[in-house]
Design a protein around this motif. Sequence first.
Motif, PDB file in Angstrom:
ATOM      1  N   LYS B  39       0.830  -1.212   0.000  1.00 15.12           N
ATOM      2  CA  LYS B  39       0.000   0.000   0.000  1.00 15.12           C
ATOM      3  C   LYS B  39       0.863   1.260   0.000  1.00 15.12           C
ATOM      4  CE  LYS B  39      -2.858   1.642   3.196  1.00 15.12           C
ATOM      5  NZ  LYS B  39      -3.555   1.512   4.455  1.00 15.12           N
ATOM      6  N   VAL B  40       1.841   1.285   0.910  1.00 13.00           N
ATOM      7  CA  VAL B  40       2.667   2.492   1.018  1.00 13.00           C
ATOM      8  C   VAL B  40       3.451   2.719  -0.265  1.00 13.00           C
ATOM      9  CG1 VAL B  40       4.577   3.538   2.257  1.00 13.00           C
ATOM     10  CG2 VAL B  40       2.833   2.323   3.506  1.00 13.00           C
ATOM     11  N   THR B  41       4.023   1.632  -0.798  1.00 14.12           N
ATOM     12  CA  THR B  41       4.849   1.793  -1.987  1.00 14.12           C
ATOM     13  C   THR B  41       4.036   2.311  -3.155  1.00 14.12           C
ATOM     14  OG1 THR B  41       6.020  -0.127  -1.191  1.00 14.12           O
ATOM     15  CG2 THR B  41       6.603   0.661  -3.366  1.00 14.12           C
ATOM     16  N   VAL B  42       2.894   1.676  -3.404  1.00 15.31           N
ATOM     17  CA  VAL B  42       2.077   2.086  -4.547  1.00 15.31           C
ATOM     18  C   VAL B  42       1.579   3.511  -4.365  1.00 15.31           C
ATOM     19  CG1 VAL B  42      -0.106   1.665  -5.725  1.00 15.31           C
ATOM     20  CG2 VAL B  42       1.369  -0.217  -5.154  1.00 15.31           C
ATOM     21  N   ASP B  43       1.220   3.827  -3.122  1.00 14.52           N
ATOM     22  CA  ASP B  43       0.671   5.152  -2.837  1.00 14.52           C
ATOM     23  C   ASP B  43       1.686   6.253  -3.088  1.00 14.52           C
ATOM     24  OD1 ASP B  43      -1.911   5.556  -2.063  1.00 14.52           O
ATOM     25  OD2 ASP B  43      -1.286   6.489  -0.170  1.00 14.52           O
ATOM     26  N   SER B  44       2.922   6.013  -2.666  1.00 12.49           N
ATOM     27  CA  SER B  44       3.882   7.125  -2.629  1.00 12.49           C
ATOM     28  C   SER B  44       4.872   7.103  -3.765  1.00 12.49           C
ATOM     29  CB  SER B  44       4.644   7.104  -1.315  1.00 12.49           C
ATOM     30  OG  SER B  44       3.758   7.007  -0.255  1.00 12.49           O
ATOM     31  N   PHE B  45       4.848   6.062  -4.607  1.00 14.61           N
ATOM     32  CA  PHE B  45       5.891   5.989  -5.620  1.00 14.61           C
ATOM     33  C   PHE B  45       5.906   7.200  -6.560  1.00 14.61           C
ATOM     34  CE2 PHE B  45       7.809   4.704  -9.612  1.00 14.61           C
ATOM     35  CZ  PHE B  45       9.063   4.400  -9.137  1.00 14.61           C
ATOM     36  N   SER B 143       9.343  -0.096   2.945  1.00 14.16           N
ATOM     37  CA  SER B 143       8.954   0.587   1.720  1.00 14.16           C
ATOM     38  C   SER B 143       9.596   1.955   1.606  1.00 14.16           C
ATOM     39  CB  SER B 143       7.439   0.690   1.626  1.00 14.16           C
ATOM     40  OG  SER B 143       6.923   1.230   2.785  1.00 14.16           O
ATOM     41  N   SER B 144       9.834   2.666   2.739  1.00 19.58           N
ATOM     42  CA  SER B 144      10.511   3.964   2.550  1.00 19.58           C
ATOM     43  C   SER B 144      11.928   3.768   2.097  1.00 19.58           C
ATOM     44  CB  SER B 144      10.522   4.862   3.778  1.00 19.58           C
ATOM     45  OG  SER B 144       9.804   4.392   4.806  1.00 19.58           O
ATOM     46  N   PHE B 145      12.559   2.697   2.572  1.00 23.89           N
ATOM     47  CA  PHE B 145      13.915   2.440   2.103  1.00 23.89           C
ATOM     48  C   PHE B 145      13.921   2.248   0.584  1.00 23.89           C
ATOM     49  CE2 PHE B 145      17.354  -0.511   1.126  1.00 23.89           C
ATOM     50  CZ  PHE B 145      18.409   0.258   1.543  1.00 23.89           C
ATOM     51  N   PHE B 146      12.985   1.434   0.091  1.00 27.16           N
ATOM     52  CA  PHE B 146      12.935   1.210  -1.353  1.00 27.16           C
ATOM     53  C   PHE B 146      12.559   2.482  -2.095  1.00 27.16           C
ATOM     54  CE2 PHE B 146      12.555  -3.387  -0.416  1.00 27.16           C
ATOM     55  CZ  PHE B 146      13.699  -3.734  -1.096  1.00 27.16           C
ATOM     56  N   LEU B 147      11.636   3.247  -1.517  1.00 29.01           N
ATOM     57  CA  LEU B 147      11.213   4.472  -2.189  1.00 29.01           C
ATOM     58  C   LEU B 147      12.361   5.461  -2.281  1.00 29.01           C
ATOM     59  CD1 LEU B 147       7.714   5.011  -0.638  1.00 29.01           C
ATOM     60  CD2 LEU B 147       8.214   4.643  -3.015  1.00 29.01           C
ATOM     61  N   LEU B 148      13.124   5.572  -1.175  1.00 28.27           N
ATOM     62  CA  LEU B 148      14.257   6.505  -1.205  1.00 28.27           C
ATOM     63  C   LEU B 148      15.282   6.066  -2.239  1.00 28.27           C
ATOM     64  CD1 LEU B 148      14.716   7.118   2.589  1.00 28.27           C
ATOM     65  CD2 LEU B 148      14.270   8.857   0.913  1.00 28.27           C
ATOM     66  N   ALA B 149      15.534   4.744  -2.285  1.00 23.70           N
ATOM     67  CA  ALA B 149      16.507   4.250  -3.266  1.00 23.70           C
ATOM     68  C   ALA B 149      15.997   4.520  -4.677  1.00 23.70           C
ATOM     69  CB  ALA B 149      16.752   2.770  -3.048  1.00 23.70           C
ATOM     70  N   ALA B 150      14.686   4.302  -4.892  1.00 20.36           N
ATOM     71  CA  ALA B 150      14.123   4.549  -6.222  1.00 20.36           C
ATOM     72  C   ALA B 150      14.203   6.032  -6.577  1.00 20.36           C
ATOM     73  CB  ALA B 150      12.669   4.071  -6.265  1.00 20.36           C
ATOM     74  N   GLY B 151      13.962   6.886  -5.568  1.00 25.94           N
ATOM     75  CA  GLY B 151      14.066   8.330  -5.807  1.00 25.94           C
ATOM     76  C   GLY B 151      15.477   8.711  -6.222  1.00 25.94           C
ATOM     77  N   CYS B 194      19.460   6.447   3.733  1.00 22.97           N
ATOM     78  CA  CYS B 194      18.070   6.084   3.453  1.00 22.97           C
ATOM     79  C   CYS B 194      17.517   5.193   4.559  1.00 22.97           C
ATOM     80  CB  CYS B 194      17.967   5.355   2.120  1.00 22.97           C
ATOM     81  SG  CYS B 194      18.348   6.365   0.720  1.00 22.97           S
ATOM     82  N   GLY B 195      18.330   4.187   4.982  1.00 23.77           N
ATOM     83  CA  GLY B 195      17.866   3.272   6.016  1.00 23.77           C
ATOM     84  C   GLY B 195      17.588   3.994   7.325  1.00 23.77           C
ATOM     85  N   THR B 196      18.518   4.877   7.717  1.00 23.97           N
ATOM     86  CA  THR B 196      18.340   5.603   8.980  1.00 23.97           C
ATOM     87  C   THR B 196      17.086   6.454   8.921  1.00 23.97           C
ATOM     88  OG1 THR B 196      20.659   6.029   8.579  1.00 23.97           O
ATOM     89  CG2 THR B 196      19.802   6.692  10.687  1.00 23.97           C
ATOM     90  N   PHE B 197      16.921   7.176   7.804  1.00 23.59           N
ATOM     91  CA  PHE B 197      15.760   8.049   7.690  1.00 23.59           C
ATOM     92  C   PHE B 197      14.471   7.247   7.752  1.00 23.59           C
ATOM     93  CE2 PHE B 197      18.392  11.168   4.967  1.00 23.59           C
ATOM     94  CZ  PHE B 197      19.107  11.499   6.086  1.00 23.59           C
TER      95      PHE B 197
END
Lengths: 239, 257
Positions: B39-45, B143-151, B194-197
Amino acid sequence: MITLIAETLTGVFTPPFRRKEFFQQLHFVGNKSLFIVVFCVCFAAIVTILESSFHMKMVIQNDSMVPGFAAVLILRELGAIVTALLLSSRVGAGYASEVGSMQITEQVDALKMLGIDPVNYLVVPRFLACVLGGMMITIVANMACIFSAMAVSQFYLGYTPGMFLTSMQRFVDFKDLIFAMIKGACFGGVIPLVACYFGFRCQQGAEGVGRATTNTVVVSSIAIIVIDFILSYTFSYLY
Amino acid sequence: MITSLLDQVGSTLLFLQKILRTMMFKKLKVHEIFEQIWKVTVDSFPTTAMAGFFVGAIMTVQFAMQVKEFGALGYLGALATSATFREVGPLLIAFMLSGKVGAFTSAELGTMKVTEQIDAVRCLGADPIQEIIVPRFVGIIVSSFFLLAAGLMMSVFGGMLLGELFAGVNYEEYLRHVPLIVSPVSILSGLVKCGTFAVVLATICTYQGYSTTGGAKGVGRAVVATAVTTMICIVVMDWMTSFIGDIILTMVRGFRP
């Protein structure tokens, strides 16, 4: 949204001018956010100068131009945008939840009943306060940035403030400060417009206020990044 | 003010401890966790990708102006990529994400709290931390870790595009010096940030949401508090990771890089 912008801009020039509201909001935007903004921006500046010294040593083995580069980066980019993002989360979210609660407790309708234009009463003072406050707070943040970068480069990289300033002088113009001010004013203007737009459209209940606040933070941050890009691109032809 | 600040920090840490203890000693709801991640990933990508793209573009425009003065346009790509990866990218994208994911989660949890849904879960004999908080906590971290990496990846594309449009550096030239300057250490430091954040974000937004009181206004207040607190903590953590990373590198290599 466009209607709201148009109404606000006309409201700026039409009486009644609500001076007391304006100063209250200016106090909220300026004084109360100052501590947080300066604190965060100082940390960002410290990291920037450490990292850019790291880079310069990698590319050209000496870092005598680091202060200049870091100062340019701070003045042109980081100072303005970090300040604006902080303001958008603090001031923008605050406005959205404030106006949103007013909307769902029907205080906005009450204002209309009393013959007071809610845009003139709520949005215009906030808009003006944010434009002015954003401009001033960006300048203060930039100054704080330069100071903290100077302090760190003294203790950590071994540049005296004199060397820092000399190196800065080669790169930085007075123009940079003016452009930073313009950026601050534009970002400041975006925040209350977005916040009040979502606040007015807020739906009933706790969920509505939460959603309005979230939307405000997201939309205003995106708007700030996009506007920053457009302004950077435009200003790059003016240097 | 100082006391209330310390109070906040202390109760956030206690809350984190409670979450970690629940994670260790009670059964994890794996299904719920995956649902949250999805949910988070799809929502915020889209938001994150867009922010990343523009951050890369801005950095390239800024660097191009400076590098041009030295006639070193060949290094444009490498410098812009490196600066974005190590420092500006994680910071700005995390700011973005704290607005999107953090504010959303604390609003959701706050609404559940003030409409007494969390108390209802407790009444049914389930542990609300295990049922509601832990899946969100883990989901947001992953998911934030993946999102940050994708960003960050998107920021490279933004930089490439603007390098071509603005500075006339074509893609191949833009990328040529990247392997020279963007070392594994740079990428690692970006990922560590990214992980820390992600951990900071997950802790603060679940805590603020869970401790909401006082109706619709309270939800608004919780969202504001989340956004402000995460941003401050992210900036401080950014500094700390840079600083500690520098010290560790110095110790490993025996000299300052």
